[in-house]
Design a protein around this motif. Sequence first.
Motif, mmCIF file in Angstrom:
data_model
loop_
_atom_site.group_PDB
_atom_site.id
_atom_site.type_symbol
_atom_site.label_atom_id
_atom_site.label_comp_id
_atom_site.label_asym_id
_atom_site.label_seq_id
_atom_site.Cartn_x
_atom_site.Cartn_y
_atom_site.Cartn_z
ATOM 1 N N LYS A 31 40.223 -50.284 42.265
ATOM 2 C CA LYS A 31 40.108 -51.048 43.380
ATOM 3 C C LYS A 31 41.287 -52.094 43.429
ATOM 4 O O LYS A 31 42.072 -52.103 44.402
ATOM 5 C CB LYS A 31 38.914 -51.980 43.177
ATOM 6 C CG LYS A 31 38.706 -53.193 44.353
ATOM 7 C CD LYS A 31 38.461 -52.451 45.703
ATOM 8 C CE LYS A 31 38.036 -53.580 46.858
ATOM 9 N NZ LYS A 31 38.178 -53.188 48.356
ATOM 10 N N CYS A 32 41.630 -52.880 42.384
ATOM 11 C CA CYS A 32 42.709 -53.886 42.804
ATOM 12 C C CYS A 32 43.780 -53.648 41.911
ATOM 13 O O CYS A 32 44.843 -54.345 42.029
ATOM 14 C CB CYS A 32 42.314 -55.317 42.267
ATOM 15 S SG CYS A 32 41.670 -55.517 40.672
ATOM 16 N N LYS A 70 31.765 -56.420 39.308
ATOM 17 C CA LYS A 70 30.461 -57.214 39.771
ATOM 18 C C LYS A 70 30.512 -57.175 41.343
ATOM 19 O O LYS A 70 29.328 -57.071 41.980
ATOM 20 C CB LYS A 70 30.756 -58.456 39.437
ATOM 21 C CG LYS A 70 29.637 -59.338 39.815
ATOM 22 C CD LYS A 70 30.034 -60.978 39.145
ATOM 23 C CE LYS A 70 29.113 -62.052 39.362
ATOM 24 N NZ LYS A 70 29.353 -63.278 39.337
ATOM 25 N N GLN A 71 31.472 -56.938 41.819
ATOM 26 C CA GLN A 71 31.459 -57.107 43.389
ATOM 27 C C GLN A 71 30.844 -55.437 43.912
ATOM 28 O O GLN A 71 30.186 -55.645 44.886
ATOM 29 C CB GLN A 71 33.021 -57.133 44.061
ATOM 30 C CG GLN A 71 33.042 -57.208 45.486
ATOM 31 C CD GLN A 71 32.232 -58.399 46.364
ATOM 32 O OE1 GLN A 71 32.019 -59.627 45.630
ATOM 33 N NE2 GLN A 71 31.599 -58.164 47.231
ATOM 34 N N PHE A 72 31.280 -54.457 43.357
ATOM 35 C CA PHE A 72 30.693 -53.357 43.659
ATOM 36 C C PHE A 72 29.169 -53.260 43.599
ATOM 37 O O PHE A 72 28.545 -52.908 44.698
ATOM 38 C CB PHE A 72 31.179 -52.123 42.803
ATOM 39 C CG PHE A 72 30.598 -50.929 43.222
ATOM 40 C CD1 PHE A 72 31.064 -49.945 43.923
ATOM 41 C CD2 PHE A 72 29.409 -50.668 42.561
ATOM 42 C CE1 PHE A 72 30.502 -48.877 44.392
ATOM 43 C CE2 PHE A 72 28.761 -49.274 42.718
ATOM 44 C CZ PHE A 72 29.130 -48.377 43.713
ATOM 45 N N ASN A 81 23.768 -44.969 43.263
ATOM 46 C CA ASN A 81 25.145 -45.182 43.501
ATOM 47 C C ASN A 81 25.670 -43.606 43.767
ATOM 48 O O ASN A 81 25.203 -42.530 43.165
ATOM 49 C CB ASN A 81 25.916 -45.784 42.528
ATOM 50 C CG ASN A 81 25.348 -47.401 42.516
ATOM 51 O OD1 ASN A 81 24.918 -47.731 41.378
ATOM 52 N ND2 ASN A 81 25.301 -47.977 43.599
ATOM 53 N N THR A 82 26.633 -43.427 44.691
ATOM 54 C CA THR A 82 27.223 -42.384 44.991
ATOM 55 C C THR A 82 28.704 -42.329 44.948
ATOM 56 O O THR A 82 29.611 -43.232 44.880
ATOM 57 C CB THR A 82 26.987 -41.830 46.339
ATOM 58 O OG1 THR A 82 27.452 -42.677 47.502
ATOM 59 C CG2 THR A 82 25.260 -41.474 46.561
ATOM 60 N N GLU A 88 34.617 -45.646 49.281
ATOM 61 C CA GLU A 88 34.316 -46.435 50.324
ATOM 62 C C GLU A 88 34.730 -47.968 49.703
ATOM 63 O O GLU A 88 35.748 -48.579 50.331
ATOM 64 C CB GLU A 88 33.155 -46.875 50.897
ATOM 65 C CG GLU A 88 32.773 -47.479 51.943
ATOM 66 C CD GLU A 88 31.615 -47.675 52.560
ATOM 67 O OE1 GLU A 88 31.193 -46.935 53.550
ATOM 68 O OE2 GLU A 88 30.479 -48.417 52.147
ATOM 69 N N PHE A 89 34.307 -48.282 48.800
ATOM 70 C CA PHE A 89 34.654 -49.520 48.022
ATOM 71 C C PHE A 89 36.058 -49.625 47.489
ATOM 72 O O PHE A 89 36.921 -50.676 47.813
ATOM 73 C CB PHE A 89 33.674 -49.882 46.758
ATOM 74 C CG PHE A 89 34.159 -51.117 45.940
ATOM 75 C CD1 PHE A 89 33.526 -52.111 46.691
ATOM 76 C CD2 PHE A 89 34.555 -51.114 44.793
ATOM 77 C CE1 PHE A 89 33.898 -53.496 45.979
ATOM 78 C CE2 PHE A 89 34.954 -52.085 43.847
ATOM 79 C CZ PHE A 89 34.404 -53.402 44.446
#
Length: 96
Positions: A31-32, A70-72, A81-82, A88-89
């Motif tokens: 993500k980041c 944690k944000q997910f 969950n998929t 998307e995340f």
Amino acid sequence: MISLIQQKVRGSFRYRKWQNKVIKRDKKCQKCRDNIMSYLMAHHIKNFAQYLHLRFITKNGTTFCRPCHKQFHKEYGYTNNTYKQVREFVLMEKKS
């Protein structure tokens, strides 16, 4: 709530081996893009509790740092969950 069986599996050598393989493959948060090893976590793409046969399959894992993980779960919850949610995340812009 995590069952005692799930806790036992998550504490097992096999589970730690799966985590290490996923993190070693990705090398950073998907993500980041943070790469501080002490903050990286392996995340199951398809839910740990529901997809027993995928628990230790490396392709069913992705790497998030602790804050992104944690944000997910804040955004998508802990069940059902998929891959679509993970994708998307990862592509979602960070909220200010």
